[in-house]
Design a protein around this motif. Structure first.
Motif, PDB file in Angstrom:
ATOM      1  N   UNK A   1       0.860  -1.178   0.000  1.00 27.70           N
ATOM      2  CA  UNK A   1       0.000   0.000   0.000  1.00 27.70           C
ATOM      3  C   UNK A   1       0.898   1.230   0.000  1.00 27.70           C
ATOM      4  N   UNK A   2       0.708   2.102  -0.997  1.00 26.65           N
ATOM      5  CA  UNK A   2       1.570   3.275  -1.155  1.00 26.65           C
ATOM      6  C   UNK A   2       0.734   4.519  -1.417  1.00 26.65           C
ATOM      7  N   UNK A   3       1.276   5.666  -1.009  1.00 24.89           N
ATOM      8  CA  UNK A   3       0.729   6.958  -1.398  1.00 24.89           C
ATOM      9  C   UNK A   3       1.677   7.485  -2.464  1.00 24.89           C
ATOM     10  N   UNK A   4       1.101   7.893  -3.603  1.00 21.56           N
ATOM     11  CA  UNK A   4       1.943   8.358  -4.700  1.00 21.56           C
ATOM     12  C   UNK A   4       1.731   9.839  -4.967  1.00 21.56           C
TER      13      UNK A   4
ATOM     14  N   UNK B   1       1.718  13.423  -7.320  1.00 18.60           N
ATOM     15  CA  UNK B   1       0.993  13.723  -8.557  1.00 18.60           C
ATOM     16  C   UNK B   1       1.685  13.207  -9.818  1.00 18.60           C
ATOM     17  N   UNK B   2       2.983  13.117  -9.846  1.00 17.30           N
ATOM     18  CA  UNK B   2       3.696  12.610 -11.014  1.00 17.30           C
ATOM     19  C   UNK B   2       3.733  11.099 -11.102  1.00 17.30           C
ATOM     20  N   UNK B   3       3.263  10.389 -10.083  1.00 17.52           N
ATOM     21  CA  UNK B   3       3.256   8.934 -10.087  1.00 17.52           C
ATOM     22  C   UNK B   3       4.380   8.304  -9.289  1.00 17.52           C
ATOM     23  N   UNK B   4       5.300   9.130  -8.727  1.00 10.81           N
ATOM     24  CA  UNK B   4       6.391   8.568  -7.918  1.00 10.81           C
ATOM     25  C   UNK B   4       5.888   8.321  -6.496  1.00 10.81           C
ATOM     26  N   UNK B   5       6.523   7.408  -5.796  1.00  9.27           N
ATOM     27  CA  UNK B   5       6.099   7.019  -4.453  1.00  9.27           C
ATOM     28  C   UNK B   5       6.454   8.117  -3.449  1.00  9.27           C
ATOM     29  N   UNK B   6       5.448   8.554  -2.676  1.00  8.68           N
ATOM     30  CA  UNK B   6       5.690   9.496  -1.588  1.00  8.68           C
ATOM     31  C   UNK B   6       6.061   8.717  -0.332  1.00  8.68           C
ATOM     32  N   UNK B   7       5.279   7.688  -0.018  1.00  3.12           N
ATOM     33  CA  UNK B   7       5.561   6.839   1.142  1.00  3.12           C
ATOM     34  C   UNK B   7       4.895   5.482   0.946  1.00  3.12           C
ATOM     35  N   UNK B   8       5.519   4.458   1.470  1.00  4.59           N
ATOM     36  CA  UNK B   8       4.938   3.124   1.482  1.00  4.59           C
ATOM     37  C   UNK B   8       4.351   2.898   2.868  1.00  4.59           C
ATOM     38  N   UNK B   9       3.035   2.745   2.938  1.00  5.11           N
ATOM     39  CA  UNK B   9       2.359   2.570   4.218  1.00  5.11           C
ATOM     40  C   UNK B   9       2.481   1.140   4.734  1.00  5.11           C
ATOM     41  N   UNK B  10       2.487   0.176   3.831  1.00  4.63           N
ATOM     42  CA  UNK B  10       2.610  -1.227   4.227  1.00  4.63           C
ATOM     43  C   UNK B  10       3.203  -1.997   3.059  1.00  4.63           C
ATOM     44  N   UNK B  11       4.102  -2.904   3.386  1.00  7.00           N
ATOM     45  CA  UNK B  11       4.789  -3.672   2.347  1.00  7.00           C
ATOM     46  C   UNK B  11       4.555  -5.159   2.589  1.00  7.00           C
ATOM     47  N   UNK B  12       4.175  -5.863   1.535  1.00  8.00           N
ATOM     48  CA  UNK B  12       3.989  -7.313   1.569  1.00  8.00           C
ATOM     49  C   UNK B  12       3.046  -7.745   2.696  1.00  8.00           C
TER      50      UNK B  12
ATOM     51  N   UNK C   1       9.096   9.669   2.124  1.00 13.05           N
ATOM     52  CA  UNK C   1      10.282   8.826   2.317  1.00 13.05           C
ATOM     53  C   UNK C   1      11.478   9.709   2.605  1.00 13.05           C
ATOM     54  N   UNK C   2      12.382   9.226   3.383  1.00 17.85           N
ATOM     55  CA  UNK C   2      13.559  10.011   3.753  1.00 17.85           C
ATOM     56  C   UNK C   2      13.240  10.839   4.978  1.00 17.85           C
ATOM     57  N   UNK C   3      12.867  12.073   4.775  1.00 17.25           N
ATOM     58  CA  UNK C   3      12.512  12.949   5.886  1.00 17.25           C
ATOM     59  C   UNK C   3      11.692  14.100   5.352  1.00 17.25           C
ATOM     60  N   UNK C   4      11.055  14.783   6.246  1.00 18.20           N
ATOM     61  CA  UNK C   4      10.302  15.968   5.852  1.00 18.20           C
ATOM     62  C   UNK C   4       8.838  15.688   5.600  1.00 18.20           C
ATOM     63  N   UNK C   5       8.147  16.767   5.315  1.00 23.36           N
ATOM     64  CA  UNK C   5       6.722  16.703   5.069  1.00 23.36           C
ATOM     65  C   UNK C   5       6.466  16.861   3.573  1.00 23.36           C
ATOM     66  N   UNK C   6       5.455  16.185   3.100  1.00 17.34           N
ATOM     67  CA  UNK C   6       5.118  16.244   1.682  1.00 17.34           C
ATOM     68  C   UNK C   6       4.660  17.648   1.299  1.00 17.34           C
ATOM     69  N   UNK C   7       4.876  17.996   0.053  1.00 18.86           N
ATOM     70  CA  UNK C   7       4.407  19.286  -0.454  1.00 18.86           C
ATOM     71  C   UNK C   7       2.897  19.242  -0.608  1.00 18.86           C
ATOM     72  N   UNK C   8       2.295  20.421  -0.615  1.00 13.19           N
ATOM     73  CA  UNK C   8       0.850  20.445  -0.790  1.00 13.19           C
ATOM     74  C   UNK C   8       0.514  19.957  -2.188  1.00 13.19           C
ATOM     75  N   UNK C   9      -0.649  19.354  -2.308  1.00 15.22           N
ATOM     76  CA  UNK C   9      -1.061  18.838  -3.603  1.00 15.22           C
ATOM     77  C   UNK C   9      -2.045  17.704  -3.464  1.00 15.22           C
ATOM     78  N   UNK C  10      -2.287  17.047  -4.563  1.00 16.97           N
ATOM     79  CA  UNK C  10      -3.232  15.929  -4.606  1.00 16.97           C
ATOM     80  C   UNK C  10      -2.442  14.640  -4.777  1.00 16.97           C
ATOM     81  N   UNK C  11      -2.592  13.761  -3.829  1.00 16.95           N
ATOM     82  CA  UNK C  11      -1.899  12.483  -3.840  1.00 16.95           C
ATOM     83  C   UNK C  11      -2.918  11.377  -4.088  1.00 16.95           C
ATOM     84  N   UNK C  12      -2.430  10.236  -4.537  1.00 16.82           N
ATOM     85  CA  UNK C  12      -3.310   9.104  -4.816  1.00 16.82           C
ATOM     86  C   UNK C  12      -2.843   7.878  -4.045  1.00 16.82           C
ATOM     87  N   UNK C  13      -3.743   6.943  -3.902  1.00 17.85           N
ATOM     88  CA  UNK C  13      -3.448   5.675  -3.250  1.00 17.85           C
ATOM     89  C   UNK C  13      -3.171   4.637  -4.324  1.00 17.85           C
TER      90      UNK C  13
END
Length: 180
Positions: free
Chosen positions: A90-93, A95-106, A124-136
């Motif tokens: 389960x991932x949050x991606x 707007x460009x389709x790249x992974x923002x964070x993986x919530x659960x793996x396998x 991923x890494x550190x910090x807070x995501x930029x404002x925008x529309x993310x997808x699951x």
């Protein structure tokens, strides 16, 4: 007078044209039947919802969140139901389709069970995501499913003071799945 277009070449026989036409008709019917079968198949992911959490009783439902540390709409609850059992990611991606964070793996996602995750806006890494529309995005076996709805992340004003008495959690927090 000009010569006819097929003079000097072997003309197409009517029998060959009929065979090609019959083949095209059969392929069209087969494609239609397959499309109807796909329409009848149940959705793999259904009842997807994104709600700002935590909420107080009587408070209006927020479908956006502001992860600024003030304990108001700092988390978004991601909830969905699967109709098949499989191991998935389960991932949050972004707007460009790249992974923002993986919530659960396998994780084992049992069929006809609601799965609930909380995202605090970190990437991923550190910090807070930029404002925008993310997808699951949910990867189940060899399927990659992106939900049609969006997670709206808003930035709050710089003057927002932290009223939070509990430390912030990082990353995705999974809640136990529950039967409907």
């Amino acid at each position: 007078m000009p010569k006819p277009a097929n003079e000097g070449r072997a003309p197409v026989s009517p029998r060959a044209a009929a065979v090609v036409f019959a083949g095209l008709v059969l392929a069209t019917v087969a494609a239609f039947a397959y499309a109807q079968r796909l329409k009848r198949d149940p959705l793999v992911l259904d009842r997807v919802s994104f709600v700002g959490a935590p909420r107080r009783k009587g408070e209006a439902v927020k479908h956006a969140f502001t992860p600024n540390g003030d304990c108001r709409h700092d988390l978004i609850r991601i909830r969905f139901r699967t109709t098949i059992s499989d191991r998935g990611t389960v991932q949050v991606i972004k707007p460009g389709g790249r992974v923002a964070i993986t919530l659960d793996r396998d994780a084992f996602l049992k069929r006809y069970t609601f799965h609930t995750y909380y995202w605090d806006g970190r990437v991923r890494g550190a910090g807070t995501a930029r404002r925008g529309r993310y997808k699951l995005r949910v990867k189940l076996g060899d399927r990659v499913l992106v939900t049609p709805g969006v997670i709206r992340l808003h930035r709050s004003s710089k003057q927002a003071k932290s009223k939070c008495t509990t430390p912030a959690r990082s990353g995705g927090v999974r809640a136990k799945g529950s039967k409907p």
